[in-house]
Design a protein around this motif. Structure first.
Motif, PDB file in Angstrom:
ATOM      1  N   ILE A  39       0.778  -1.158   0.012  1.00 39.74           N
ATOM      2  CA  ILE A  39      -0.084   0.020   0.002  1.00 39.74           C
ATOM      3  C   ILE A  39       0.965   1.205  -0.076  1.00 39.74           C
ATOM      4  CG2 ILE A  39      -1.881   1.250   1.310  1.00 39.74           C
ATOM      5  CD1 ILE A  39      -2.755  -1.317   2.722  1.00 39.74           C
ATOM      6  N   TYR A 134     -12.720 -10.832  -0.749  1.00 37.77           N
ATOM      7  CA  TYR A 134     -12.280  -9.632  -0.170  1.00 37.77           C
ATOM      8  C   TYR A 134     -12.882  -8.838   0.988  1.00 37.77           C
ATOM      9  CZ  TYR A 134      -9.295  -9.783  -4.545  1.00 37.77           C
ATOM     10  OH  TYR A 134      -8.488 -10.022  -5.219  1.00 37.77           O
ATOM     11  N   ILE A 157     -14.613  -0.197  -5.690  1.00 34.19           N
ATOM     12  CA  ILE A 157     -13.678  -1.061  -5.378  1.00 34.19           C
ATOM     13  C   ILE A 157     -13.951  -2.590  -6.111  1.00 34.19           C
ATOM     14  CG2 ILE A 157     -12.233  -2.168  -3.384  1.00 34.19           C
ATOM     15  CD1 ILE A 157     -12.649   0.578  -2.015  1.00 34.19           C
ATOM     16  N   LEU A 168      -4.648  -0.898  -8.054  1.00 32.64           N
ATOM     17  CA  LEU A 168      -5.821   0.080  -7.730  1.00 32.64           C
ATOM     18  C   LEU A 168      -5.391   1.289  -7.165  1.00 32.64           C
ATOM     19  CD1 LEU A 168      -8.661  -0.682  -7.507  1.00 32.64           C
ATOM     20  CD2 LEU A 168      -8.564  -1.547  -5.173  1.00 32.64           C
ATOM     21  N   LEU A 170      -6.569   4.751  -5.395  1.00 32.98           N
ATOM     22  CA  LEU A 170      -7.885   5.064  -4.513  1.00 32.98           C
ATOM     23  C   LEU A 170      -7.451   6.631  -4.148  1.00 32.98           C
ATOM     24  CD1 LEU A 170      -8.163   2.175  -1.786  1.00 32.98           C
ATOM     25  CD2 LEU A 170      -9.428   2.566  -3.932  1.00 32.98           C
ATOM     26  N   MET A 189      -8.162  -2.828   2.272  1.00 32.84           N
ATOM     27  CA  MET A 189      -6.958  -2.402   1.594  1.00 32.84           C
ATOM     28  C   MET A 189      -5.845  -3.596   1.929  1.00 32.84           C
ATOM     29  SD  MET A 189      -6.503   1.373   1.172  1.00 32.84           S
ATOM     30  CE  MET A 189      -6.234   2.026   2.842  1.00 32.84           C
ATOM     31  N   ILE A 192      -6.547  -6.739   0.085  1.00 29.79           N
ATOM     32  CA  ILE A 192      -6.469  -6.630  -1.311  1.00 29.79           C
ATOM     33  C   ILE A 192      -5.123  -6.912  -1.565  1.00 29.79           C
ATOM     34  CG2 ILE A 192      -6.422  -5.152  -3.229  1.00 29.79           C
ATOM     35  CD1 ILE A 192      -9.165  -4.039  -2.138  1.00 29.79           C
ATOM     36  N   VAL A 193      -3.981  -6.066  -0.937  1.00 25.65           N
ATOM     37  CA  VAL A 193      -2.796  -6.436  -1.084  1.00 25.65           C
ATOM     38  C   VAL A 193      -2.377  -7.935  -0.409  1.00 25.65           C
ATOM     39  CG1 VAL A 193      -2.104  -3.928  -0.804  1.00 25.65           C
ATOM     40  CG2 VAL A 193      -1.898  -5.303   1.197  1.00 25.65           C
ATOM     41  N   LYS A 197      -2.125  -7.982  -4.942  1.00 29.91           N
ATOM     42  CA  LYS A 197      -2.527  -6.944  -5.718  1.00 29.91           C
ATOM     43  C   LYS A 197      -1.750  -5.661  -5.122  1.00 29.91           C
ATOM     44  CE  LYS A 197      -6.576  -8.497  -7.152  1.00 29.91           C
ATOM     45  NZ  LYS A 197      -6.475  -8.840  -8.746  1.00 29.91           N
ATOM     46  N   THR A 198      -1.463  -4.576  -5.843  1.00 24.84           N
ATOM     47  CA  THR A 198      -0.964  -3.260  -5.498  1.00 24.84           C
ATOM     48  C   THR A 198      -1.885  -2.166  -5.264  1.00 24.84           C
ATOM     49  OG1 THR A 198       0.913  -4.179  -6.586  1.00 24.84           O
ATOM     50  CG2 THR A 198       0.941  -1.664  -5.970  1.00 24.84           C
ATOM     51  N   ILE A 199      -1.870  -1.289  -4.138  1.00 23.11           N
ATOM     52  CA  ILE A 199      -2.593  -0.152  -3.919  1.00 23.11           C
ATOM     53  C   ILE A 199      -1.905   1.141  -3.776  1.00 23.11           C
ATOM     54  CG2 ILE A 199      -4.305   1.046  -2.355  1.00 23.11           C
ATOM     55  CD1 ILE A 199      -5.127  -1.624  -1.677  1.00 23.11           C
ATOM     56  N   PHE A 201      -2.556   4.936  -2.784  1.00 27.45           N
ATOM     57  CA  PHE A 201      -3.477   5.521  -1.795  1.00 27.45           C
ATOM     58  C   PHE A 201      -3.172   6.939  -1.740  1.00 27.45           C
ATOM     59  CE2 PHE A 201      -3.961   6.215   2.677  1.00 27.45           C
ATOM     60  CZ  PHE A 201      -5.265   6.194   2.828  1.00 27.45           C
TER      61      PHE A 201
END
Ligand SMILES: Nc1ncnc2c1ncn2[C@@H]1O[C@H](COP(=O)(O)OP(=O)(O)O)[C@@H](O)[C@H]1O
Ligand SMILES: [Mg+2]
Length: 506
Positions: A39, A134, A157, A168, A170, A189, A192-193, A197-199, A201
């Motif tokens: 994140i 999720y 989301i 993603l 945000l 979040m 999700i990571v 996955k990658t966020i 923010f």
């Protein structure tokens, strides 16, 4: 013999990206590296260029210069569709959902793959499945208009995840959430990571960056200042300093002010709300010259109506108020302004300014006596506008720029500039720093204190107890349209004020 596996390339590398708008360089030579599975917070003041940089990554803007690599591979992204094809999805500050369609319809909207034209039952099952994976709970059959803002965000989301997004973005997702919803988003979040996955923010809230992010990149005036890991030792003051470029004093130094004679006297004031229900009940208080009188309360307990009655925008059904001996109850808004009451309204975008008009025309809204209106002195207005923009540090390419393109903080500074130069006797400030980043909020607070030093009275309506305690001389607490009590800020406790906010105590 064993060899160490090569480290995975970063999920995102943006290299020396420059993006200009007419008169503004929104991103200058900005580079960002985001590792897979983290994140990554993008922190910066309003107008720093965060949204623009992410809009470049999401394919909304094509930059003048720069390179983008995803998982080590150079890509070109010319449209949101192309970005999405590469696994990038962005949840914008203003959602892009269709209100009169269901959650499921929104999630598949625009998917032109023939596979999707079909079996809604199957689509709904899949949505529920992704939701379970999720822990994002939304009813696929609910209409968007039935959902709270927080729920709508979850739909956005979920939509990204359903469509297989891998990266993603945000954009200030917590700005519209309650503290509890923000915590829940934090958990989502993580989840999700946790799935690899990658966020990215975007935020301007320091405590959030510390709570949620693994790494932070700070942007200032379009340039990347630094990227650092977020650890237990990362402090808000360190982040604030990088973000603003100087150290920030979180506790305002409030100088003692000699409180003068009574400026505003309110007696038994009553008013109705839009539903014609009682919104103000027998409000009685005085504000002295050189005093900041804070109004605490949970939103919706009559604060808005109080500000409106005192500025002539709402009818008082009973009671009265007097400014320096002049009776103003139910006077015309123009007469209220002429009597010396300035207003920093709650929704600055809707009532405080006109987005389609230029910076200088917005200033003219209040200064037409100095000669704007249909007739006069445009030259004088332009000179005044330039002077205000400069002395209030409004970041704008010029005075002919449309006010609607300014960032929230700069719009607020513009409204303040306009209101304060009318040389008011009383300032009614409703949530003046709401939605502003620390730098802009500090500037706004200091302006109010400056006014107080000059003997101006201030009615400060805020939901931020820290702000109320650090700025106010006395705090009145509203609950269901009533003043539950008035306490001196220097000796009152937050517990005492908090209790009154729920209708208890005093
Ligand atoms: N569509 C646009 N047209 C013109 N100027 C813009 C546009 N979008 C952003 N800007 C300007 O670019 C700068 C960066 O804005 P933005 O990326 O929205 O900042 P942030 O998201 O950090 O608040 C600001 O000066 C803003 O006014
Ligand atoms: Mg933004």
């Amino acid at each position: 013999m064993t060899t160490n596996p090569a480290p995975a390339p970063p999920a995102v590398e943006m290299i020396s990206v420059t993006k200009q708008f007419p008169g503004v360089i929104a991103n200058r030579d900005a580079s960002l590296t985001v590792r897979k599975g983290e994140i990554h917070a993008l922190l910066g003041e309003n107008g720093a260029g965060k949204s623009t940089l992410m809009n470049v990554l999401a394919g909304l803007y094509v930059p003048e210069a720069g390179e983008i690599r995803l998982h080590g591979r150079t890509v070109t992204i010319r449209s949101p569709r192309e970005a999405f094809g590469l696994g990038i999805a962005m949840v914008h500050q203003h959602f892009k959902l269709v209100m009169n369609q269901t959650v499921a319809e929104n999630i598949i909207l625009g998917l032109d793959d023939p596979r999707f034209h079909l079996d809604m039952a199957r689509v709904k099952r899949q949505i529920e499945e992704v939701g379970r994976q999720y822990e994002i709970h939304v009813d696929p059959d609910a209409f968007i208009w039935q959902l709270s803002v927080g729920e709508q965000q979850r739909v956005e989301i979920l939509k990204a995840l359903y469509r297989g997004a891998d990266i993603l973005i945000l954009d200030e997702p917590t700005a519209v959430l309650t503290p509890q919803e923000a915590d829940a988003l934090g958990q989502t979040m993580q989840k999700i990571v946790g799935e690899g996955k990658t966020i990215i923010f975007i935020s301007h809230k320091l405590d959030e960056v510390i709570r949620f992010a693994n790494e932070v990149t700070v942007l200032r005036k379009g340039e990347v200042i630094a990227t650092e890991p977020v650890t237990a030792d990362t402090s808000t003051s360190h982040l604030a300093e990088m973000m603003v470029g100087r150290s920030i004093v979180f506790r305002i130094q409030k100088e003692a002010v000699d409180v003068g004679e009574v400026c505003l006297s309110v007696r038994g004031l009553e008013a109705l709300n839009e539903k014609r229900l009682s919104a103000l009940r027998k409000m009685t208080f005085d504000i002295h010259q050189g005093e900041i009188f804070g109004i605490a309360g949970v939103a919706g307990n009559g604060q808005k109506e109080l500000a409106e009655v005192l500025t002539g925008l709402r009818h008082a059904t009973s009671g009265s108020f007097v400014l320096k001996g002049k009776a103003l109850t139910n006077a015309h808004p123009r007469a209220v302004i002429d009597a010396g009451i300035a207003h920093i309204p709650e929704s600055r975008i809707y009532t405080g300014s006109v987005g389609a008009m230029s910076v200088s025309d917005n200033i003219a809204l209040k200064h037409y006596r100095e000669g704007v209106g249909p007739f006069l002195n445009r030259k004088g207005l332009r000179a005044l506008s330039r002077q205000l923009v400069e002395s209030f540090n409004v970041a704008t390419p010029g005075i002919d720029t449309r006010a609607g393109t300014l960032s929230g903080g700069n719009l607020q500074k513009l409204i303040l500039a306009r209101e304060l130069t009318t040389k008011p006797t009383l300032i009614i400030a409703a949530h003046p720093t709401q939605g502003l980043d620390v730098g802009a909020a500090e500037a706004v607070r200091n302006r109010l204190l400056e006014q107080q030093q000059q003997g101006v009275a201030v009615l400060l309506i805020s939901e931020d107890l820290d702000e109320l305690f650090s700025l106010s001389d006395r705090i009145g607490v509203m609950y269901e349209g009533r003043l539950m009590g008035i306490v001196p800020a220097a000796t009152a406790t937050r517990e005492e004020v908090g209790l009154m906010m729920t209708g208890k105590g005093k």
